[in-house]
Design a protein around this motif. Sequence first.
Motif, PDB file in Angstrom:
ATOM      1  N   UNK A 280       0.835  -1.204   0.000  1.00  0.00           N
ATOM      2  CA  UNK A 280       0.000   0.000   0.000  1.00  0.00           C
ATOM      3  C   UNK A 280       0.868   1.252   0.000  1.00  0.00           C
ATOM      4  N   UNK A 281       1.905   1.266   0.833  1.00  0.00           N
ATOM      5  CA  UNK A 281       2.799   2.425   0.914  1.00  0.00           C
ATOM      6  C   UNK A 281       3.527   2.660  -0.404  1.00  0.00           C
ATOM      7  N   UNK A 282       4.061   1.587  -0.996  1.00  0.00           N
ATOM      8  CA  UNK A 282       4.785   1.722  -2.262  1.00  0.00           C
ATOM      9  C   UNK A 282       3.857   2.162  -3.393  1.00  0.00           C
ATOM     10  N   UNK A 283       2.619   1.688  -3.374  1.00  0.00           N
ATOM     11  CA  UNK A 283       1.657   2.110  -4.397  1.00  0.00           C
ATOM     12  C   UNK A 283       1.346   3.596  -4.275  1.00  0.00           C
ATOM     13  N   UNK A 284       1.235   4.082  -3.044  1.00  0.00           N
ATOM     14  CA  UNK A 284       0.982   5.512  -2.843  1.00  0.00           C
ATOM     15  C   UNK A 284       2.182   6.354  -3.271  1.00  0.00           C
ATOM     16  N   UNK A 285       3.390   5.823  -3.047  1.00  0.00           N
ATOM     17  CA  UNK A 285       4.600   6.564  -3.382  1.00  0.00           C
ATOM     18  C   UNK A 285       4.899   6.547  -4.879  1.00  0.00           C
ATOM     19  N   UNK A 286       4.730   5.375  -5.504  1.00  0.00           N
ATOM     20  CA  UNK A 286       5.220   5.178  -6.864  1.00  0.00           C
ATOM     21  C   UNK A 286       4.143   4.925  -7.906  1.00  0.00           C
ATOM     22  N   UNK A 287       2.892   4.836  -7.491  1.00  0.00           N
ATOM     23  CA  UNK A 287       1.832   4.607  -8.453  1.00  0.00           C
ATOM     24  C   UNK A 287       1.339   3.174  -8.437  1.00  0.00           C
ATOM     25  N   UNK A 288       0.198   2.919  -9.089  1.00  0.00           N
ATOM     26  CA  UNK A 288      -0.459   1.600  -8.995  1.00  0.00           C
ATOM     27  C   UNK A 288       0.279   0.471  -9.691  1.00  0.00           C
ATOM     28  N   UNK A 289       1.204   0.782 -10.621  1.00  0.00           N
ATOM     29  CA  UNK A 289       1.872  -0.284 -11.368  1.00  0.00           C
ATOM     30  C   UNK A 289       3.233  -0.644 -10.795  1.00  0.00           C
ATOM     31  N   UNK A 290       3.663   0.053  -9.769  1.00  0.00           N
ATOM     32  CA  UNK A 290       4.992  -0.200  -9.221  1.00  0.00           C
ATOM     33  C   UNK A 290       5.077  -1.579  -8.564  1.00  0.00           C
ATOM     34  N   UNK A 291       4.112  -1.894  -7.717  1.00  0.00           N
ATOM     35  CA  UNK A 291       4.133  -3.171  -6.993  1.00  0.00           C
ATOM     36  C   UNK A 291       4.010  -4.375  -7.940  1.00  0.00           C
ATOM     37  N   UNK A 292       3.058  -4.390  -8.888  1.00  0.00           N
ATOM     38  CA  UNK A 292       2.953  -5.562  -9.780  1.00  0.00           C
ATOM     39  C   UNK A 292       4.208  -5.826 -10.611  1.00  0.00           C
ATOM     40  N   UNK A 293       5.002  -4.793 -10.897  1.00  0.00           N
ATOM     41  CA  UNK A 293       6.196  -4.995 -11.712  1.00  0.00           C
ATOM     42  C   UNK A 293       7.248  -5.850 -11.016  1.00  0.00           C
ATOM     43  N   UNK A 294       7.126  -6.034  -9.713  1.00  0.00           N
ATOM     44  CA  UNK A 294       8.102  -6.838  -8.986  1.00  0.00           C
ATOM     45  C   UNK A 294       7.725  -8.316  -8.934  1.00  0.00           C
ATOM     46  N   UNK A 295       6.562  -8.663  -9.433  1.00  0.00           N
ATOM     47  CA  UNK A 295       6.138 -10.068  -9.365  1.00  0.00           C
ATOM     48  C   UNK A 295       7.092 -11.013 -10.086  1.00  0.00           C
ATOM     49  N   UNK A 296       7.652 -10.647 -11.262  1.00  0.00           N
ATOM     50  CA  UNK A 296       8.627 -11.547 -11.904  1.00  0.00           C
ATOM     51  C   UNK A 296       9.885 -11.786 -11.082  1.00  0.00           C
ATOM     52  N   UNK A 297      10.144 -10.944 -10.066  1.00  0.00           N
ATOM     53  CA  UNK A 297      11.293 -11.189  -9.206  1.00  0.00           C
ATOM     54  C   UNK A 297      11.179 -12.542  -8.508  1.00  0.00           C
ATOM     55  N   UNK A 298       9.941 -13.046  -8.367  1.00  0.00           N
ATOM     56  CA  UNK A 298       9.762 -14.351  -7.746  1.00  0.00           C
ATOM     57  C   UNK A 298      10.501 -15.443  -8.495  1.00  0.00           C
ATOM     58  N   UNK A 299      10.558 -15.336  -9.833  1.00  0.00           N
ATOM     59  CA  UNK A 299      11.292 -16.324 -10.626  1.00  0.00           C
ATOM     60  C   UNK A 299      12.768 -16.303 -10.244  1.00  0.00           C
ATOM     61  N   UNK A 300      13.320 -15.085 -10.122  1.00  0.00           N
ATOM     62  CA  UNK A 300      14.730 -14.942  -9.769  1.00  0.00           C
ATOM     63  C   UNK A 300      15.024 -15.557  -8.408  1.00  0.00           C
ATOM     64  N   UNK A 301      14.194 -15.215  -7.410  1.00  0.00           N
ATOM     65  CA  UNK A 301      14.437 -15.728  -6.061  1.00  0.00           C
ATOM     66  C   UNK A 301      14.229 -17.243  -5.995  1.00  0.00           C
TER      67      UNK A 301
END
Length: 373
Positions: A280-301
């Motif tokens: 919620x905090x990151x979405x308020x700071x960076x916009x609604x698409x900021x959080x979903x863009x990190x979902x592919x990081x799951x593949x890396x981890x």
Amino acid sequence: MGIMEAKWENIVPFVTMALMEACTIALTILAKTALTGGMSPFVFIVYTNALGSLLLLPYSFFFHRGERDDEPFLTKPSLVRIFLLGFTGVFLYQNLAFLGLSYSSPIVVCAMGLQSPAFSFLLSSALGEGGLRWECKITRGRVIGTLICFTGAFVEVIYLGPFIRPSPSSSPNSNFLTTISHYLTFFKNSDNWALGSLLLACATLSISIWNIIQLDTVQKYPQVMKVVSAYSLAGTLQCAIFSAFMEPDLSAWKLELNMDLYLIIATGIFGSIIRTSVQVKCSKMKGPYYVPLFKPFGILWASIFGTSFFVNSLHYGSVFGAAIAGTGYLLIMWSQVQSDVQKDMVEEKYNHQLDSDDQITPLLLGNGDVDQV
């Protein structure tokens, strides 16, 4: 000083969101371990959501302290929304996801989770919310991205391939890796691999429906944490009723002071309070698409954890399919961002035109008044 503050405003959310994905994958591996060890997924879901709901209820009021509640929350339409959010986002999604995880592995959870924007695009098209114009670059991006996503999911199901890190016979780290594999489980051979993938795909479809309902709900009731708290409680009650039928053995509900209990506590706290607050905090700071863009990081981890701490666990085909799905995911997200940018430009142009008309009209009226005089 201003440059350093700007850098920190970019670095801190980025690192935080990357760590959130790492923690999510780590908890997924621990959940896979618990399920493989015999813990009922239905029991796990009820206990984690019950703990999360108990924590969210007071925390939601603390999170929104000082904010005015302009729209009455507990109305008949909002209660229907809360029930549907709990049903799709908690009950259906989590039961399907944990059953799918028990038959597959964390990397498959990542790959199938990346199908979410593809399902959302198909649902919005079926509901007639967006026109399909092939000459439009944005539409082509969404369609191609959806096809790429589904191709990645198909590869994930039909092709495992060899292990990236097979069991070593004379490696100095073999004892260490054997010890890790004894306590943790990343992958276990299963005849129901395709069924697990299908269940995870259905879970993603459920969360895509949830996302449509949730976006519309938050527009009407912007106090997000209160909405989350309400539908979390509704979903927990639904899960409890369902699980009572699915797991009638009372001994399965008994908790002991072991890793399963610690996992339930960690998952409940992380899923309900930590991850939700950060998003919620990151979405308020960076916009609604900021959080979903990190979902592919799951593949890396998942790839890092799977190759660093496990042997005979991560397949080339699984990583390849997840990477393909991640490419399609990012293409759809890019298309969605471009679509919203175009909408904002059109609205800005329209508002500018209205402002111009407002400035011109009084002058015309003034001239008319002078002529009449």
